[in-house]
Design an enzyme around this catalytic site. Structure first.
Site, PDB file in Angstrom:
ATOM      1  N   LYS A 107       0.743  -1.264   0.057  1.00  0.00           N
ATOM      2  CA  LYS A 107       0.025   0.088  -0.059  1.00  0.00           C
ATOM      3  C   LYS A 107       0.889   1.319   0.052  1.00  0.00           C
ATOM      4  O   LYS A 107       0.274   2.339  -0.312  1.00  0.00           O
ATOM      5  CB  LYS A 107      -0.936  -0.086   1.149  1.00  0.00           C
ATOM      6  CG  LYS A 107      -2.004  -1.071   0.938  1.00  0.00           C
ATOM      7  CD  LYS A 107      -3.158  -0.831   1.763  1.00  0.00           C
ATOM      8  CE  LYS A 107      -4.444  -1.982   1.551  1.00  0.00           C
ATOM      9  NZ  LYS A 107      -3.912  -3.332   2.030  1.00  0.00           N
TER      10      LYS A 107
HETATM   11  C1  PLP Z   1      -4.624  -4.379   1.850  1.00  0.00           C
HETATM   12  C2  PLP Z   1      -3.992  -5.478   1.672  1.00  0.00           C
HETATM   13  C3  PLP Z   1      -4.392  -6.576   0.932  1.00  0.00           C
HETATM   14  C4  PLP Z   1      -5.731  -6.579   0.064  1.00  0.00           C
HETATM   15  O1  PLP Z   1      -5.595  -5.641  -1.091  1.00  0.00           O
HETATM   16  P1  PLP Z   1      -6.722  -5.127  -1.567  1.00  0.00           P
HETATM   17  O2  PLP Z   1      -6.346  -4.203  -2.639  1.00  0.00           O
HETATM   18  O3  PLP Z   1      -7.663  -4.747  -0.487  1.00  0.00           O
HETATM   19  O4  PLP Z   1      -7.540  -6.339  -2.376  1.00  0.00           O
HETATM   20  C5  PLP Z   1      -3.526  -7.847   0.778  1.00  0.00           C
HETATM   21  N1  PLP Z   1      -2.382  -7.908   1.510  1.00  0.00           N
HETATM   22  C6  PLP Z   1      -2.006  -7.113   2.369  1.00  0.00           C
HETATM   23  C7  PLP Z   1      -0.575  -7.192   3.075  1.00  0.00           C
HETATM   24  C8  PLP Z   1      -2.757  -5.851   2.244  1.00  0.00           C
HETATM   25  O5  PLP Z   1      -2.235  -5.031   3.248  1.00  0.00           O
END
Ligand code: PLP
Length: 431
Positions: A107
């Site tokens: 993210k």
């Molecule tokens: C947010 C997150 C996900 C999921 O991603 P999305 O875009 O919400 O489907 C998967 N793995 C980690 C470590 C995350 O922080």
């Protein structure tokens, strides 16, 4: 580039408006009116380009001339100041490591891009804004890190009390300055609902200049397509078809991958890997989408019962379930399967998966055919989930220095009930 709302009741807007509004006025999600194809020469010469150039080419398609080229180049360069390596785990299976950024999760990429884009648009208008975001774990930390100390931007992060790891909590409650963490007495879905209610309250929205930094904001979503191209760049044998497995919660990462595919990236199929929160898995198997309350799992950043980007997935396939089914294959895995997988892969290959990457790995193993190359997205550093991971592999794992430095800091959070009145009260007090 114009963006329309998935609810179809708001006017189309440019990139800047879509970023500043987050959610469209009709509560729909903004989506590009058309997805441009990248040229064949881009794909032919991709190995000669550096990551910044690839990201710039992709970003330019969506930003158009709303950010000057030099500034956009600068932004993507700053966003990608860490590596995104494609690491071989075993024959035909590669891990795209998205966790080398400041908060050790994928993210970071979306949050860092959005912070810089937003700063550019606000500067232009001499305006300030408040980022309001709900987190199921990693979003909050990435957003806090991406926006920390950015002039003219306050950040309010809602997280479900007791439902995220200690490390994740420290990553969003130890900043100070313009970062405010709200500990909500409820689930992630409650947090997300509260954010939606706040945005629907036009008075509140105007008073604080609310904007979203969840994966619903296109400035977070679109840069996530960069690394699908970076993965392709690093595949040695491009003559073989490849598939990508995405550990999925709110489906933002998957949507970005689908956008990359629509831009011409030759992905054969996507595996949509989930934990026990299997709303999307059920949809892919039956065509019926039924949201339900989220359940707690060891891959908690995917504990989502009503994935917010589902509407965008449908837009990509023109709401045609048969087309969806052709491209997306869903699998979900229990906590014990996740832990066993982490243990087995470690024993077999010495590669340490995190619980989210483990879901993606297992989905890939189920789906990969003899003639194909498989890539799974490793979305978090295993040390972020050290309890689960060290228990699974039977030994402690090394915690990176950057994480240790945060863990020893003191938590500061504001307690809040999951009601709009309470949230309004907090806003009045701290902003
Ligand atoms: C947010 C997150 C996900 C999921 O991603 P999305 O875009 O919400 O489907 C998967 N793995 C980690 C470590 C995350 O922080």
């Amino acid at each position: 580039m114009l963006y329309y709302s998935s609810n179809g009741k708001s006017p189309k807007v440019g990139f800047e408006e879509a970023v500043l509004q987050g959610l469209a006025p009709d509560n729909g999600l903004y989506f590009p009116a058309s997805i441009p194809k990248l040229s064949t020469s881009f794909f032919r010469t991709i190995e000669e380009l550096n990551p910044d150039e690839i990201a710039f080419q992709v970003a330019k398609q969506f930003v158009g001339d709303e950010i000057p080229e030099e500034r956009l180049k600068q932004i993507v360069k700053e966003v990608l100041n860490f590596s995104i390596p494609l690491v071989k785990v075993e024959k035909d299976i590669y891990s795209l490591e998205l966790f080398h950024g400041p908060t050790l999760a994928f993210k970071d990429i979306g949050a860092r891009f959005m912070a810089r884009v937003l700063r550019f648009f606000l500067e232009k208008k001499s305006k300030s804004a408040t980022i309001l975001v709900a987190t199921s774990g990693d979003t909050g930390g990435a957003v806090a890190s991406g926006f920390y100390d950015v002039e003219g931007i306050n950040v309010v992060i809602l997280y479900p009390s007791g439902k995220i790891s200690m490390t994740q909590e420290k990553q969003l409650t130890t900043w100070g300055k313009n970062i405010h963490a709200l500990e909500i007495d409820g689930t992630f879905d409650d947090c997300q609902k509260l954010v939606k209610e706040a945005f629907a309250d036009s008075e509140l929205k105007a008073k604080y200049g609310l904007t979203s930094a969840n994966s619903i904001n296109i400035a977070r979503l679109l840069p996530q397509s960069f690394y699908y191209f970076l993965a392709y760049q690093q595949i040695k044998d491009k003559s073989k078809p490849f598939i990508v497995s995405v550990p999925s919660g709110n489906l933002g990462n998957l949507t970005a991958g689908l956008i990359a595919w629509q831009m011409g990236l030759p992905v054969n199929r996507f595996v949509v890997a989930s934990n026990s929160n299997d709303v999307i898995t059920k949809y892919l198997h039956t065509g019926l989408f039924e949201s339900k309350p989220s359940v707690l799992t060891v891959a908690n950043a995917m504990d989502v019962g009503n994935p917010s980007n589902f509407a965008r997935v449908l837009e990509i396939f023109n709401h045609n379930y048969d087309r969806v089914k052709d491209k997306l294959i869903g699998y979900s895995f229990s906590d014990s399967e996740i832990k066993n997988c982490i243990a087995e892969v470690y024993q077999k290959t010495k590669y340490t998966l995190d619980p989210h990457g483990a879901c993606a790995y297992m989905g890939l193993k189920k789906e990969l055919k003899e003639s194909e190359t498989g890539i799974f997205l490793e979305t978090a550093h295993p040390a972020k989930f050290s309890e689960t991971v060290s228990e699974s592999i039977g030994q402690s794992i090394t915690i990176p220095d950057s994480l240790n430095a945060i863990i020893v800091k003191k938590k500061t959070a504001i307690q809040c009930m999951p009601s709009l009145d309470d949230l309004r009260g907090v806003f009045n007090k701290v902003l």
